[in-house]
Design a protein around this motif. Sequence first.
Motif, PDB file in Angstrom:
ATOM      1  N   ARG A 218      53.424   1.443  11.625  1.00 57.02           N
ATOM      2  CA  ARG A 218      53.153   2.476  10.622  1.00 57.02           C
ATOM      3  C   ARG A 218      54.391   2.804   9.817  1.00 57.02           C
ATOM      4  N   ARG A 219      55.525   2.837  10.482  1.00 55.70           N
ATOM      5  CA  ARG A 219      56.755   3.092   9.742  1.00 55.70           C
ATOM      6  C   ARG A 219      57.044   1.941   8.784  1.00 55.70           C
ATOM      7  N   ALA A 220      56.712   0.729   9.178  1.00 52.54           N
ATOM      8  CA  ALA A 220      56.932  -0.420   8.298  1.00 52.54           C
ATOM      9  C   ALA A 220      56.145  -0.273   7.001  1.00 52.54           C
ATOM     10  N   LEU A 221      54.916   0.208   7.091  1.00 52.52           N
ATOM     11  CA  LEU A 221      54.107   0.411   5.884  1.00 52.52           C
ATOM     12  C   LEU A 221      54.761   1.444   4.968  1.00 52.52           C
ATOM     13  N   ILE A 222      55.268   2.519   5.563  1.00 51.52           N
ATOM     14  CA  ILE A 222      55.906   3.576   4.764  1.00 51.52           C
ATOM     15  C   ILE A 222      57.190   3.056   4.121  1.00 51.52           C
ATOM     16  N   VAL A 223      58.008   2.368   4.910  1.00 51.54           N
ATOM     17  CA  VAL A 223      59.274   1.832   4.386  1.00 51.54           C
ATOM     18  C   VAL A 223      59.012   0.840   3.256  1.00 51.54           C
ATOM     19  N   ALA A 224      57.995  -0.011   3.414  1.00 49.54           N
ATOM     20  CA  ALA A 224      57.679  -0.999   2.375  1.00 49.54           C
ATOM     21  C   ALA A 224      57.301  -0.317   1.071  1.00 49.54           C
ATOM     22  N   VAL A 225      56.458   0.712   1.149  1.00 44.99           N
ATOM     23  CA  VAL A 225      56.026   1.413  -0.064  1.00 44.99           C
ATOM     24  C   VAL A 225      57.201   2.155  -0.703  1.00 44.99           C
ATOM     25  N   VAL A 226      57.996   2.839   0.110  1.00 45.30           N
ATOM     26  CA  VAL A 226      59.147   3.571  -0.428  1.00 45.30           C
ATOM     27  C   VAL A 226      60.127   2.616  -1.095  1.00 45.30           C
ATOM     28  N   CYS A 227      60.376   1.478  -0.462  1.00 43.73           N
ATOM     29  CA  CYS A 227      61.277   0.479  -1.043  1.00 43.73           C
ATOM     30  C   CYS A 227      60.732  -0.044  -2.371  1.00 43.73           C
ATOM     31  N   GLY A 228      59.427  -0.326  -2.406  1.00 43.98           N
ATOM     32  CA  GLY A 228      58.822  -0.816  -3.638  1.00 43.98           C
ATOM     33  C   GLY A 228      58.907   0.190  -4.762  1.00 43.98           C
ATOM     34  N   ILE A 229      58.603   1.441  -4.467  1.00 42.85           N
ATOM     35  CA  ILE A 229      58.646   2.484  -5.497  1.00 42.85           C
ATOM     36  C   ILE A 229      60.073   2.711  -5.987  1.00 42.85           C
ATOM     37  N   ALA A 230      61.016   2.773  -5.054  1.00 41.48           N
ATOM     38  CA  ALA A 230      62.412   3.022  -5.432  1.00 41.48           C
ATOM     39  C   ALA A 230      62.964   1.891  -6.294  1.00 41.48           C
ATOM     40  N   ALA A 231      62.749   0.651  -5.871  1.00 45.04           N
ATOM     41  CA  ALA A 231      63.252  -0.488  -6.639  1.00 45.04           C
ATOM     42  C   ALA A 231      62.589  -0.563  -8.005  1.00 45.04           C
ATOM     43  N   TYR A 232      61.295  -0.309  -8.038  1.00 41.82           N
ATOM     44  CA  TYR A 232      60.575  -0.342  -9.309  1.00 41.82           C
ATOM     45  C   TYR A 232      61.114   0.721 -10.269  1.00 41.82           C
ATOM     46  N   THR A 233      61.308   1.938  -9.782  1.00 45.13           N
ATOM     47  CA  THR A 233      61.773   3.028 -10.646  1.00 45.13           C
ATOM     48  C   THR A 233      63.162   2.749 -11.189  1.00 45.13           C
ATOM     49  N   VAL A 234      64.058   2.292 -10.325  1.00 47.74           N
ATOM     50  CA  VAL A 234      65.422   1.977 -10.775  1.00 47.74           C
ATOM     51  C   VAL A 234      65.403   0.849 -11.803  1.00 47.74           C
ATOM     52  N   ALA A 235      64.622  -0.188 -11.558  1.00 48.42           N
ATOM     53  CA  ALA A 235      64.549  -1.310 -12.497  1.00 48.42           C
ATOM     54  C   ALA A 235      63.957  -0.870 -13.834  1.00 48.42           C
ATOM     55  N   PHE A 236      62.956  -0.017 -13.791  1.00 47.96           N
ATOM     56  CA  PHE A 236      62.321   0.462 -15.025  1.00 47.96           C
ATOM     57  C   PHE A 236      63.333   1.227 -15.883  1.00 47.96           C
ATOM     58  N   VAL A 237      64.064   2.147 -15.253  1.00 51.53           N
ATOM     59  CA  VAL A 237      65.042   2.951 -15.993  1.00 51.53           C
ATOM     60  C   VAL A 237      66.177   2.074 -16.515  1.00 51.53           C
ATOM     61  N   LEU A 238      66.683   1.159 -15.672  1.00 49.58           N
ATOM     62  CA  LEU A 238      67.774   0.286 -16.105  1.00 49.58           C
ATOM     63  C   LEU A 238      67.354  -0.624 -17.253  1.00 49.58           C
ATOM     64  N   ALA A 239      66.129  -1.143 -17.184  1.00 47.05           N
ATOM     65  CA  ALA A 239      65.657  -2.045 -18.231  1.00 47.05           C
ATOM     66  C   ALA A 239      65.611  -1.337 -19.581  1.00 47.05           C
ATOM     67  N   LEU A 240      65.170  -0.097 -19.576  1.00 50.68           N
ATOM     68  CA  LEU A 240      65.126   0.656 -20.832  1.00 50.68           C
ATOM     69  C   LEU A 240      66.523   1.055 -21.290  1.00 50.68           C
ATOM     70  N   ALA A 241      67.346   1.514 -20.352  1.00 50.71           N
ATOM     71  CA  ALA A 241      68.684   1.980 -20.714  1.00 50.71           C
ATOM     72  C   ALA A 241      69.564   0.850 -21.224  1.00 50.71           C
ATOM     73  N   LEU A 242      69.406  -0.338 -20.641  1.00 54.28           N
ATOM     74  CA  LEU A 242      70.250  -1.482 -21.010  1.00 54.28           C
ATOM     75  C   LEU A 242      69.572  -2.419 -22.009  1.00 54.28           C
ATOM     76  N   ASP A 243      68.325  -2.090 -22.371  1.00 51.14           N
ATOM     77  CA  ASP A 243      67.550  -2.921 -23.295  1.00 51.14           C
ATOM     78  C   ASP A 243      67.438  -4.359 -22.773  1.00 51.14           C
ATOM     79  N   GLN A 244      66.989  -4.468 -21.525  1.00 50.50           N
ATOM     80  CA  GLN A 244      66.839  -5.757 -20.866  1.00 50.50           C
ATOM     81  C   GLN A 244      65.387  -5.946 -20.429  1.00 50.50           C
ATOM     82  N   PRO A 245      64.949  -7.199 -20.248  1.00 53.47           N
ATOM     83  CA  PRO A 245      63.579  -7.423 -19.761  1.00 53.47           C
ATOM     84  C   PRO A 245      63.403  -6.862 -18.363  1.00 53.47           C
TER      85      PRO A 245
END
Length: 270
Positions: A218-245
Motif C-alpha cells: 500500500r505504501r508503494a502505491l502511495i509513493v508511486a503516485v506522489v513521485c509521479g505527481i511531483a515529477a510531473y509538476t516540476v517538469a511542467f513548471v520548468l518547461a514553461l519557465a525555460l521554454d523547453q518541450p
Amino acid sequence: MSLPEFFDPALFGGPFATGLCFAVALPLLGTYLRLRDEWLAALAFAQTAAAGALLAMLAGVPLALGGAGVAVLAATAKHFFEGAVRGAQGVFFALLLVLAWAASVLLAANLPLAERMAHALFDGQLYFSDTAQLVEGALCALAAMIVLRLLSRRLLLAHFFPEMLRASGQRPERARLVFDLLVAATLALATMSIGVMAAFALIFVPPLVAGRWAGHWRRALIVAVVCGIAAYTVAFVLALALDQPFGPLLGGLLVVVAALALLMPMRAAR
C-alpha cells in the motif's frame, strides 16, 4: 512568466490538470505492471497507440478513438497469444513494439501530415490539449482507482497464488484481461496528450522508485503516485519557465529520480 500564470485556467490550467490526471493513473497502473514484470507492455502499448492514431488520421476518424482502439485490440491479442504460447509475454510485447514502430515510421515517411502528427505524438502536445482530453484524463484516473480497488486482491492473488484463486472458483485470466485493457486505453489516451515516452516514463519510473523506497504494497502505491505527481509538476513548471518541450524534461527528470532511487539502499519489505 509569473507562477500564477502557469496555472491560469485560461492559459495552462487545463493542460496542467489533464497531465495531472495521467500522473495519478499511470503510476498506479505501473505498480501492478512492475509486480508482474511486464513493464515492456507499457512501451509497446504506447507505441501501438501512436500507430493507431496515425492510422485513424489516415481514415479520417478521431485520433483518440484510433489510438485507444488499436491499443485495446493489442491487449486482447496478448491474451490469445499467451494461451497459445505459454510464458512468452515478453516475446509478444517485443514483437508488438517493433510492429507498431515500423507502422508509425512508414506512415510518417509516406504522408506529410502523418509526419507532423508523429512528431507531436512522440514529443507530446500537452500545452495544446483541450477540454475533451481533460475529461478523458479524469475518466482514466477515476477508472484506475475504481478498477484497481475492485481487482487489486485478485491481481495480487493471480500473481502470487494463482491456484488458490482458481480453487475459489475465480479465473485469474479475467482480472488480468480487464487490467490490461485499462492499461492499454489509459496509455493510448495519455499518448495523445503527453507523448509516447513521457507516458512510458510516468508508468515505469515511479513504480521503480516505490519498489526501492516503500516498505509494503500500500505504501508503494502511495509513493508511486506522489513521485509521479511531483515529477510531473516540476517538469511542467520548468518547461514553461525555460521554454523547453515538456516530454523530454519530464523524462530526464524521472531518469535522475530513478538513478537516485537505485543508488540508495533498498528498504526491506514488510
